[in-house]
Scaffold this motif. Structure first.
Motif, short mmCIF file in Angstrom:
data_model
loop_
_atom_site.label_atom_id
_atom_site.label_comp_id
_atom_site.label_asym_id
_atom_site.label_seq_id
_atom_site.Cartn_x
_atom_site.Cartn_y
_atom_site.Cartn_z
N UNK A 47 101.76 35.76 71.59
CA UNK A 47 100.65 35.05 72.26
C UNK A 47 100.78 33.54 72.05
N UNK A 48 100.36 32.74 73.05
CA UNK A 48 100.30 31.29 72.81
C UNK A 48 99.22 30.97 71.76
N UNK A 49 99.38 29.84 71.10
CA UNK A 49 98.51 29.50 69.96
C UNK A 49 97.02 29.55 70.30
N UNK A 50 96.64 29.03 71.47
CA UNK A 50 95.20 28.95 71.75
C UNK A 50 94.59 30.34 71.88
N UNK A 51 95.38 31.30 72.35
CA UNK A 51 94.84 32.67 72.48
C UNK A 51 94.66 33.30 71.10
N UNK A 52 95.65 33.10 70.22
CA UNK A 52 95.52 33.63 68.86
C UNK A 52 94.32 32.98 68.17
N UNK A 83 112.09 34.52 62.04
CA UNK A 83 111.83 33.33 62.84
C UNK A 83 112.99 32.34 62.69
N UNK A 84 113.34 31.72 63.79
CA UNK A 84 114.47 30.78 63.82
C UNK A 84 113.99 29.39 64.27
N UNK A 85 114.66 28.35 63.80
CA UNK A 85 114.59 27.01 64.42
C UNK A 85 115.95 26.82 65.07
N UNK A 86 116.04 26.96 66.38
CA UNK A 86 117.35 26.93 67.05
C UNK A 86 118.20 28.05 66.49
N UNK A 140 102.56 33.02 62.66
CA UNK A 140 101.28 33.71 62.91
C UNK A 140 100.57 33.04 64.09
N UNK A 141 100.57 31.71 64.08
CA UNK A 141 99.81 30.96 65.10
C UNK A 141 100.56 30.80 66.42
N UNK A 142 101.79 31.31 66.50
CA UNK A 142 102.55 31.18 67.75
C UNK A 142 103.09 29.78 67.98
N UNK A 143 103.07 28.94 66.94
CA UNK A 143 103.61 27.58 67.08
C UNK A 143 105.13 27.66 67.09
N UNK A 144 105.68 28.51 66.23
CA UNK A 144 107.11 28.84 66.26
C UNK A 144 107.18 30.37 66.34
N UNK A 196 106.94 28.96 53.84
CA UNK A 196 105.49 29.18 53.87
C UNK A 196 104.88 28.65 55.18
N UNK A 197 105.19 27.40 55.49
CA UNK A 197 104.65 26.81 56.73
C UNK A 197 105.20 27.54 57.95
N UNK A 198 106.46 27.93 57.88
CA UNK A 198 107.04 28.67 59.02
C UNK A 198 106.32 30.00 59.22
N UNK A 199 105.92 30.65 58.12
CA UNK A 199 105.16 31.91 58.24
C UNK A 199 103.84 31.65 58.97
#
Ligand code: ATP
Length: 233
Positions: free
Chosen positions: A68-73, A9-12, A47-51, A40-43
């Protein structure tokens, strides 16, 4: 139940996760441990599709949720208690609990306001109080209650006891123990290793965006060197 394989996972342009792999079985309590900024938070956000991850895969209950978008997960049965609680400040306690309540997985014995108030009598007493008037501990109980009201199969808690007084922290751990005993799977991020060793089955230590160690509570308890090296305990 949950399986992460090779998650990157990347931030930019900045890479935060470098191939995270671990899994959680049904009814299991697993922790993510590691010092600040290790991922940890990035993991959890992956999972939640936030990043969303750029590589690798995340499977929940046999469904590929990687993109998947967060609401679907969330609707598939993951309840998130986010870092910083993030309760709705301008809604009452009761409104916070019912605003996002759902039972998408058709649980036969769903969580209700009564059950949440039984677990957290402090919330029952403050049912009509606005979210922003609650103490930190009450806000945390509300964040846990709100997640439970979505009737998840996996509960994810990110720093649920951060900044709380020892007695309140103890109360939160007791409730999480009760939730575990009801058979829910739990993924928990926290810094109180001693409390987590009592609560959890297995631990995943993250170091610089990679899994450095996975083992049981008894294995972690005995390895002071490991705790010192990765957790600074
Ligand atoms: P903490 O306990 O401090 O929350 P953590 O283990 O949860 O730590 P993360 O918050 O996942 O760590 O951070 C992992 C890496 O990603 C760190 O290098 C952090 O600086 C970086 N990072 C986190 N959030 C962002 C963001 N929004 N933009 C850019 N980089 C970020």
């Amino acid at each position: 139940m949950l399986k992460l394989s090779g998650v990157e996972t990347f931030y930019g342009a900045s890479q935060a996760l470098f191939g995270i792999e671990f899994s959680i079985a049904k009814g299991e309590v697993v922790t993510l441990l590691g010092r600040n900024g290790m991922g940890k938070t990035t993991t959890i956000n992956s999972i939640m599709g936030i990043v969303p991850p750029s590589a690798g895969s995340i499977e929940f209950m046999g469904v590929d949720v990687t993109h998947l978008p967060s609401f679907k997960t969330a609707n598939l049965g993951i309840g998130l208690v986010p870092e910083g609680r993030q309760i709705f400040p301008n809604l009452t306690v009761k409104e916070n609990l019912v605003a996002t309540a759902s039972n998408h997985q058709k649980s036969a014995d769903p969580w209700s306001l009564e059950k949440i108030y039984e677990m957290f009598p402090e919330l029952a007493a403050r049912s009509s109080s606005m979210g922003n008037l609650l103490s930190g501990g009450e806000q945390q109980m509300l964040a846990v209650g709100r997640a439970l009201m979505t009737n998840p199969q996996l509960l994810i808690l990110d720093e649920a006891t951060e900044g709380l007084a020892p007695l309140v922290r103890e109360k939160i751990w007791q409730s999480i123990g009760q939730i575990r005993d009801s058979g829910l799977s739990i993924l928990v991020v926290d810094k109180n290793v001693a409390d987590l060793i009592k609560l959890a089955d297995r631990h995943v230590i993250i170091e610089k965006g990679k899994v450095a160690w996975i083992g049981s509570s008894s294995e972690l308890k005995d390895q002071e060197e490991l705790q010192h090296r990765y957790l600074g305990v």
